[in-house]
Design a protein around this motif. Sequence first.
Motif, PDB file in Angstrom:
ATOM      1  N   SER A  73      10.117   1.438  28.309  1.00  0.00           N
ATOM      2  CA  SER A  73      10.815   1.543  29.311  1.00  0.00           C
ATOM      3  C   SER A  73      10.315   2.263  30.386  1.00  0.00           C
ATOM      4  CB  SER A  73      12.001   1.667  29.053  1.00  0.00           C
ATOM      5  OG  SER A  73      12.906   3.071  27.895  1.00  0.00           O
ATOM      6  N   GLY A  74      10.911   2.643  31.146  1.00  0.00           N
ATOM      7  CA  GLY A  74      10.730   4.031  32.252  1.00  0.00           C
ATOM      8  C   GLY A  74       8.919   2.660  33.325  1.00  0.00           C
ATOM      9  N   PRO A  75       9.078   3.881  34.191  1.00  0.00           N
ATOM     10  CA  PRO A  75       8.684   4.765  34.085  1.00  0.00           C
ATOM     11  C   PRO A  75       9.390   5.296  35.320  1.00  0.00           C
ATOM     12  CG  PRO A  75       7.385   3.831  36.371  1.00  0.00           C
ATOM     13  CD  PRO A  75       7.682   3.082  34.870  1.00  0.00           C
ATOM     14  N   TYR A  76      10.395   6.514  34.362  1.00  0.00           N
ATOM     15  CA  TYR A  76      11.094   7.462  34.924  1.00  0.00           C
ATOM     16  C   TYR A  76      10.410   8.507  35.895  1.00  0.00           C
ATOM     17  CZ  TYR A  76      13.598   5.038  31.787  1.00  0.00           C
ATOM     18  OH  TYR A  76      14.323   3.911  30.842  1.00  0.00           O
ATOM     19  N   GLU A  77      10.611   8.761  36.732  1.00  0.00           N
ATOM     20  CA  GLU A  77      10.606  10.374  37.992  1.00  0.00           C
ATOM     21  C   GLU A  77      10.865  11.104  37.161  1.00  0.00           C
ATOM     22  OE1 GLU A  77       9.857   8.680  42.079  1.00  0.00           O
ATOM     23  OE2 GLU A  77       8.693   6.758  41.302  1.00  0.00           O
ATOM     24  N   TYR A  78      10.562  12.743  37.447  1.00  0.00           N
ATOM     25  CA  TYR A  78      10.578  13.754  37.451  1.00  0.00           C
ATOM     26  C   TYR A  78       9.458  14.774  38.295  1.00  0.00           C
ATOM     27  CZ  TYR A  78      13.377  12.209  33.547  1.00  0.00           C
ATOM     28  OH  TYR A  78      14.348  12.008  32.366  1.00  0.00           O
ATOM     29  N   GLN A  79      10.332  15.639  38.971  1.00  0.00           N
ATOM     30  CA  GLN A  79       9.934  16.783  39.815  1.00  0.00           C
ATOM     31  C   GLN A  79       9.947  18.445  39.039  1.00  0.00           C
ATOM     32  OE1 GLN A  79      12.657  15.308  41.629  1.00  0.00           O
ATOM     33  NE2 GLN A  79      11.399  13.243  41.637  1.00  0.00           N
ATOM     34  N   ILE A  80       8.799  19.102  38.255  1.00  0.00           N
ATOM     35  CA  ILE A  80       8.751  19.671  37.866  1.00  0.00           C
ATOM     36  C   ILE A  80       7.914  21.164  38.501  1.00  0.00           C
ATOM     37  CG2 ILE A  80       8.187  21.125  35.221  1.00  0.00           C
ATOM     38  CD1 ILE A  80       7.899  17.905  36.145  1.00  0.00           C
ATOM     39  N   LEU A  81       9.584  22.331  38.579  1.00  0.00           N
ATOM     40  CA  LEU A  81       8.837  23.322  39.306  1.00  0.00           C
ATOM     41  C   LEU A  81       8.250  24.130  38.513  1.00  0.00           C
ATOM     42  CD1 LEU A  81       8.621  25.038  42.655  1.00  0.00           C
ATOM     43  CD2 LEU A  81      11.040  25.703  42.250  1.00  0.00           C
TER      44      LEU A  81
END
Length: 344
Positions: A249-257
């Motif tokens: 399942s996905g994609p699930y979007e993330y932002q990593i600082l």
Amino acid sequence: MIQFTWPNGQKTDVDPAEVVCIQEVAHGLGEPGSKTRIDWVETYYVVEEPADVAAAIGDELKSLVQLKLPGGSSVWLNAKVIKGPVYVTKKLRTDGIASSVRLGSQTIYLGSSPQEVFDAILSVGGHPLTLRDDRPEDGTEIQAFAIAANLDPIANLMNAVTPKEPEASANLPVQKLSDDEVKKSAGTRGTFEDIEKTDLSRDEFVALKALKKYDFNASSYNLYDTIDNFGGGTLVLAEVFSGTGAQQSGPYEYQILVKNGRGVVYSDFSQTVRQGTERTSLFARLVYADTVIAGLTFVLTFAFLIFSAIGNAPEALGVALTTVIGFWFGRNTASSLSPNAGTR
């Protein structure tokens, strides 16, 4: 409130009005002994069967619709909070993918046809996006997007950050990408099990380690961009998939600082943008490690030159200068040659 059971036997209440997604727990994922994943205020894993959970929730949440995932299993979505059907290019229609919807900043690929998604959303009083006929493919993989008649704040945010399709023009030259550019546009893909062996930058490695702690169900990733000098650090943009094969399942979007060797994970793009606009204080810049080392190197070099000019340079000063310069070059060489030497 409707009561369900966690794998440890404890009863828990769920508010149907807050539910956005119900699906079967993929094999090897979720909490041991759980059968159903419920996404509402947070993610719950319960022991009841997915169909039973959906029936109980659906009795009170009339906007809950049943669709199919690419692997054939059912997924129940709150049609009032999703946006779809979102156009999927022909190149992405593989492994059972026929359509997709947007849930906040996340894309959910479906096995249901665009017409089925359209009809399901419309049947409960939702506002489906315009069904789009197949457009001519030009050999490049353009991220899919949809046109909504009435965009709410979430859709406006998505519209601001989603790449737009270039306008066709007979006078525009065809631009061919180099091998390096093609590789970069495809993103850095891999599984979380192999991040120790993958050729990642230091920031990418730290980002993935933080992301795995944030989403323990994540199985594979696609790092599609990095933005330097963002919010005092580096912003890594990632798509994450859960499960494998038919259960994926996905994609699930993330932002990593990534800042100072530490990764902070965001799933809300608006929150990420606000974080990026914050300015680093002057004091924080002055005490930053690179600033301190650069200042110390300058002072020692200046002092060494002055003492050398008068013919009385202390031996300890030369040793100190050599040590600082050696540390400076060693640190930068280690960062470029051994990117996976970050936080483990």
